[in-house]
Each structure stands twice: as structure tokens, then as C-alpha cells.
Design a protein around this motif. Sequence first.
Motif, PDB file in Angstrom:
ATOM      1  N   ASN A 209       0.845  -1.200   0.000  1.00 56.10           N
ATOM      2  CA  ASN A 209       0.000   0.000   0.000  1.00 56.10           C
ATOM      3  C   ASN A 209       0.881   1.251   0.000  1.00 56.10           C
ATOM      4  N   LYS A 210       0.243   2.410   0.092  1.00 55.35           N
ATOM      5  CA  LYS A 210       1.017   3.660  -0.037  1.00 55.35           C
ATOM      6  C   LYS A 210       2.029   3.822   1.100  1.00 55.35           C
ATOM      7  N   ARG A 211       1.677   3.301   2.297  1.00 59.84           N
ATOM      8  CA  ARG A 211       2.604   3.413   3.422  1.00 59.84           C
ATOM      9  C   ARG A 211       3.863   2.583   3.149  1.00 59.84           C
ATOM     10  N   THR A 212       3.684   1.404   2.533  1.00 56.95           N
ATOM     11  CA  THR A 212       4.820   0.544   2.218  1.00 56.95           C
ATOM     12  C   THR A 212       5.758   1.249   1.247  1.00 56.95           C
ATOM     13  N   TYR A 213       5.178   1.791   0.163  1.00 57.28           N
ATOM     14  CA  TYR A 213       6.003   2.485  -0.839  1.00 57.28           C
ATOM     15  C   TYR A 213       6.696   3.702  -0.236  1.00 57.28           C
ATOM     16  N   ASN A 214       5.973   4.485   0.550  1.00 58.87           N
ATOM     17  CA  ASN A 214       6.575   5.676   1.160  1.00 58.87           C
ATOM     18  C   ASN A 214       7.733   5.301   2.077  1.00 58.87           C
ATOM     19  N   THR A 215       7.562   4.192   2.811  1.00 57.85           N
ATOM     20  CA  THR A 215       8.632   3.729   3.702  1.00 57.85           C
ATOM     21  C   THR A 215       9.885   3.370   2.907  1.00 57.85           C
ATOM     22  N   LEU A 216       9.669   2.632   1.791  1.00 61.82           N
ATOM     23  CA  LEU A 216      10.800   2.212   0.960  1.00 61.82           C
ATOM     24  C   LEU A 216      11.473   3.418   0.300  1.00 61.82           C
ATOM     25  N   ILE A 217      10.686   4.329  -0.252  1.00 64.47           N
ATOM     26  CA  ILE A 217      11.239   5.526  -0.919  1.00 64.47           C
ATOM     27  C   ILE A 217      12.031   6.368   0.074  1.00 64.47           C
ATOM     28  N   ARG A 218      11.487   6.532   1.274  1.00 63.14           N
ATOM     29  CA  ARG A 218      12.199   7.298   2.306  1.00 63.14           C
ATOM     30  C   ARG A 218      13.534   6.620   2.656  1.00 63.14           C
ATOM     31  N   GLY A 219      13.512   5.275   2.648  1.00 56.31           N
ATOM     32  CA  GLY A 219      14.747   4.532   2.922  1.00 56.31           C
ATOM     33  C   GLY A 219      15.818   4.805   1.883  1.00 56.31           C
ATOM     34  N   PHE A 220      15.424   4.822   0.597  1.00 54.71           N
ATOM     35  CA  PHE A 220      16.388   5.119  -0.467  1.00 54.71           C
ATOM     36  C   PHE A 220      16.938   6.533  -0.323  1.00 54.71           C
ATOM     37  N   ILE A 221      16.083   7.492   0.011  1.00 47.97           N
ATOM     38  CA  ILE A 221      16.518   8.888   0.165  1.00 47.97           C
ATOM     39  C   ILE A 221      17.532   9.006   1.297  1.00 47.97           C
ATOM     40  N   VAL A 222      17.193   8.397   2.456  1.00 47.36           N
ATOM     41  CA  VAL A 222      18.087   8.464   3.619  1.00 47.36           C
ATOM     42  C   VAL A 222      19.438   7.813   3.305  1.00 47.36           C
ATOM     43  N   ASN A 223      19.386   6.761   2.462  1.00 47.88           N
ATOM     44  CA  ASN A 223      20.624   6.061   2.107  1.00 47.88           C
ATOM     45  C   ASN A 223      21.249   6.603   0.812  1.00 47.88           C
ATOM     46  N   ASN A 224      20.874   7.836   0.444  1.00 53.66           N
ATOM     47  CA  ASN A 224      21.480   8.565  -0.681  1.00 53.66           C
ATOM     48  C   ASN A 224      21.391   7.820  -2.010  1.00 53.66           C
ATOM     49  N   ASP A 225      20.253   7.198  -2.260  1.00 51.05           N
ATOM     50  CA  ASP A 225      20.047   6.492  -3.529  1.00 51.05           C
ATOM     51  C   ASP A 225      18.826   7.102  -4.216  1.00 51.05           C
ATOM     52  N   MET A 226      19.008   8.300  -4.787  1.00 53.16           N
ATOM     53  CA  MET A 226      17.897   9.005  -5.408  1.00 53.16           C
ATOM     54  C   MET A 226      17.362   8.312  -6.667  1.00 53.16           C
ATOM     55  N   PRO A 227      18.192   7.698  -7.504  1.00 52.53           N
ATOM     56  CA  PRO A 227      17.643   7.009  -8.683  1.00 52.53           C
ATOM     57  C   PRO A 227      16.597   5.954  -8.314  1.00 52.53           C
ATOM     58  N   ASN A 228      16.904   5.134  -7.307  1.00 49.64           N
ATOM     59  CA  ASN A 228      15.927   4.112  -6.894  1.00 49.64           C
ATOM     60  C   ASN A 228      14.718   4.739  -6.203  1.00 49.64           C
ATOM     61  N   ALA A 229      14.951   5.836  -5.482  1.00 52.68           N
ATOM     62  CA  ALA A 229      13.820   6.528  -4.843  1.00 52.68           C
ATOM     63  C   ALA A 229      12.839   7.013  -5.909  1.00 52.68           C
ATOM     64  N   LEU A 230      13.391   7.600  -6.999  1.00 54.47           N
ATOM     65  CA  LEU A 230      12.539   8.093  -8.087  1.00 54.47           C
ATOM     66  C   LEU A 230      11.896   6.936  -8.855  1.00 54.47           C
ATOM     67  N   ARG A 231      12.638   5.821  -8.998  1.00 53.23           N
ATOM     68  CA  ARG A 231      12.093   4.663  -9.717  1.00 53.23           C
ATOM     69  C   ARG A 231      10.872   4.111  -8.991  1.00 53.23           C
ATOM     70  N   PHE A 232      10.984   3.972  -7.683  1.00 52.24           N
ATOM     71  CA  PHE A 232       9.845   3.434  -6.928  1.00 52.24           C
ATOM     72  C   PHE A 232       8.728   4.478  -6.770  1.00 52.24           C
ATOM     73  N   ARG A 233       9.112   5.767  -6.858  1.00 54.76           N
ATOM     74  CA  ARG A 233       8.073   6.805  -6.904  1.00 54.76           C
ATOM     75  C   ARG A 233       7.211   6.601  -8.150  1.00 54.76           C
ATOM     76  N   ASP A 234       7.870   6.337  -9.295  1.00 53.81           N
ATOM     77  CA  ASP A 234       7.141   6.124 -10.550  1.00 53.81           C
ATOM     78  C   ASP A 234       6.287   4.851 -10.488  1.00 53.81           C
ATOM     79  N   ILE A 235       6.832   3.800  -9.881  1.00 55.87           N
ATOM     80  CA  ILE A 235       6.068   2.553  -9.718  1.00 55.87           C
ATOM     81  C   ILE A 235       4.844   2.802  -8.863  1.00 55.87           C
ATOM     82  N   MET A 236       5.035   3.564  -7.803  1.00 54.32           N
ATOM     83  CA  MET A 236       3.937   3.894  -6.896  1.00 54.32           C
ATOM     84  C   MET A 236       2.817   4.629  -7.628  1.00 54.32           C
ATOM     85  N   VAL A 237       3.204   5.585  -8.479  1.00 56.66           N
ATOM     86  CA  VAL A 237       2.219   6.362  -9.241  1.00 56.66           C
ATOM     87  C   VAL A 237       1.477   5.466 -10.225  1.00 56.66           C
TER      88      VAL A 237
END
Length: 458
Positions: free
Chosen positions: A426-454
Motif C-alpha cells: 500500500n502507499k505506506r509501504t512504498y513511502n517507507t521504501l522511498i524514504r529509505g532510499f533517500i536516507v541512504n542517498n540512492d535518489m535514482p531508486n527513490a525516483l524509480r519506486f516513486r514512478d512505480i507507486m504512481v
Amino acid sequence: MLKLKRLQPHSTVISLSRQLELSGTQPDLYSIGILANCYCHVGCVDFGFSLLAKSLKLGYPFESDLVLFTTLINGLVQNDRLLDASNLLDVAVLKLGIQLDLVTYGTMVKALCKIGDNAGALELLLRMNSSPSGCKPDLFIYATLIDSLCKDKLVSEALNLFSVMKTEGIKPNVFTYTSLIRGMYNLGRKGEAKDGMIDDAQAIMKIMIEQGVVRDVVVYNALLDGYCLCGQMDKARELVDLMVETKCHPDGVTYNTLINGYVKLNRIDKALDILQEMLEHGIAHDIVGYNTLIDGLCKSNRILLARQLFYGMQIDGIKPDVYTYASLLDGLCKNAELNEAVALLREMESNGVAPNIVIYNILIDSLCEAGQFKDAENLVSDLVSKGLVPNHRSYTSMIKGFCKKGLMRDAVKLLHKMNQVGCTPNKRTYNTLIRGFIVNNDMPNALRFRDIMVRMGF
């Protein structure tokens, strides 16, 4: 035979009726009504409609079929076919001029209120008042509708109907007053016209006294609940004292309401005093009061006292239930006492109380937060072996834990596993994962999962 209700003889009556007709015995209106009642009870209301045609064929005019129409309308209501029931009522009253009785109207009003169609129930009441038949709404119909309006927070409409009822000369009963009082306080609790509603509730109580309406423990408890909902514990306390003075003995509900009121205001010591007061008045403690207190103590970070109360209730002869354990487990986890929390889970199982998914999620979340992934995975396996299914919160807690430790590959694997087992993220799961990528300085994967979420529609 039909009067032997406990034996459920409806199918037998239908069979006997067929035998009688085959032998040449023609039914009269009374037996047709009985047969229609049986069809309705076995869920074959449509067969009951065929009896209308039979009645006409046998020479009985529709106008004399009050019992048959009433039976069919009631049957449709019982089988959750309210639209059909309403249409049949219109046919009977408006087209055929049949004068239905209060029982039928009462059944319809109650059914409409049950599904939240207050407008339909009000329309039916207005139709009764304007009907020349003389079948006017009674106390049951008014009280049912007033209660439904209050539950939907339409207190102004309920008060207007209350005034109409009194104008019609119908004397309110305890149920009517209680519905209004609870409705006013529930509305006041949300801060909407609070002071005015409280004044109205007290005015209603004054009317009850003046009219001699019996103020039993149920009415007092309703008013007490209102005070507690609004946080007016001083007035709540005064009301309980008044009950004792007037020989209207407080019961377990009274004291549990007080306990809940004090706990919500974080006045835990006052709530604890109520336990002793209950004993002084000969009222036995119960699971509701203990659960409220233990939950309040845990939320106030008073774990030691919560534990003492937990064991004290068992000495008192009250067995903890799943809600008791959930509160205490949550408190232990928030105080990082994870080993004791896991031990409590095992104690819970040995005492015959089956843990539910909420219990497991509390522990899984805390273990993941502490980085104890192996223990969390063991708990997931444990709950699956017990026939429970991990839900979004279970998986999201583990994903959050992996993200916190920088184990992003494990977090993504778990996300894929969710899809494989049919627990769509659900949206909470995706937000948790995206936030994890951001905190771990992996913006490409954060944006990739943002697109998947959308793309998933979030």
C-alpha cells in the motif's frame, strides 16, 4: 403448527398446505396469510407474491388482504429487500387504498433507520401523519427515528421531531430521553455547539424529573457518559454521588465509565481510586475496567504499575484477554523491554489466549526497530504456522527496519515477496521504501519506486 416456532415448522406447513389443496380443500384468507408467512421465513418471498394472485383468483378482493400485504412487506424487510418492501407499501397504500397497521409501518421505519436512510424513514412518518386512514405514528416509531438521527449526529432534527411528538400528545419514554442525551453529548464532544448541547441535555434531564419519568441506572449512565465524553469529570463525580444519595445504585457500567473518563484525561490515580470504591459498594471488578486502566498506565509510561495491575487482576479472578496483553506488550516494547515482551507472548499462549495479528505486529515492529531481524522473521514464521496471515503492517515494519539498517536490497526483496503472496503493497509501504532510499542517498531508486507507486494508482 406455526406456533411451535422453536421447531421451525415452516417447510412442513408449506408441504401440508400443498397436500390440502391437492385433496380439494381451498384456502381462505387466514390460511393464505399463514402460508405467506412460511414462505417469507424460508427466504422464498417471491412465492409469497404468487399468493396475491391466488387470493384474487379465489375471489378475495385486494382491499381485504391487510394481513397478506403486511406479511409480505415484513418478509421483504427480513430478507434485506427494502426497495421492494417500499414499492409494495406504495402499491398497497397509494394504489389499492389498503390501510396498513402500525406494526408494518414500524417495521419499515426500523429497517430504514438500520441502513441509515433517515430521510426515507422521515418521509414515511410524514406520510402517516398526513394520511386520512388514522394510522398515526406511535411512540415506537418516533423513538426509533429519534435514536437513529442522534446516532448520525443530526441532533437538531431529532429535537425537532421530539417537539412534534410531544405536540401530537405522545409522551416520551426513557429510551427517547436517553437517545437525545447521548446524541447531544456525542455532538458536544466534537466541539460543535458544545455548551449549548450540554445545556439542552441538562434541560432534558430536568423535564424527566418534572414529568416523573423514572430515572433508573440506564438514564444516569447515559448522562454520566456524556459528562465523561466532554471531560467534565467533576460533574460526573457529582452525578455518581447523587445516584448513591437517591438510592439508584451505580453498577459496573457506571464505574467503568468513570474509569474511562479519568484515564482519557490522564488522571490515572483518580481512575485507580475507582477500583477501591467499587469494592466498597459491593461492585465486582471486571475485564473492561482493568483493560482501560492497564492501557492508560502503559500509555503514561507507568509500566511497573501496569504489570502489578496485570497480575492483580488475575489474583482477583479475572483472566486477561487479548486486549489486556496487547496493551501490556505495546508498553513493554515502547520501553525497549523486548525480551520480556517475547516472554509475555509465550505466557499468553500457555494461558490459552490466542495471539492475533495485532499482537504479532506490535512485536515485529519493535524487533525490526531494534534491528533484531532474525527474531522478527521467526515471529512471522510463527504466526503463519498458527494460521495467521502477515498483513501490510507486518511487512512494512520489516521493510522499515531494513531501511533503517541500510539493507535496501533486503527491503526490495520483501516488497516483491508481498506481491508474490498476494499482500499488495500500500502507499505506506512504498513511502517507507522511498524514504529509505533517500536516507541512504540512492535518489535514482527513490525516483524509480516513486514512478512505480504512481503507476499503481497511489
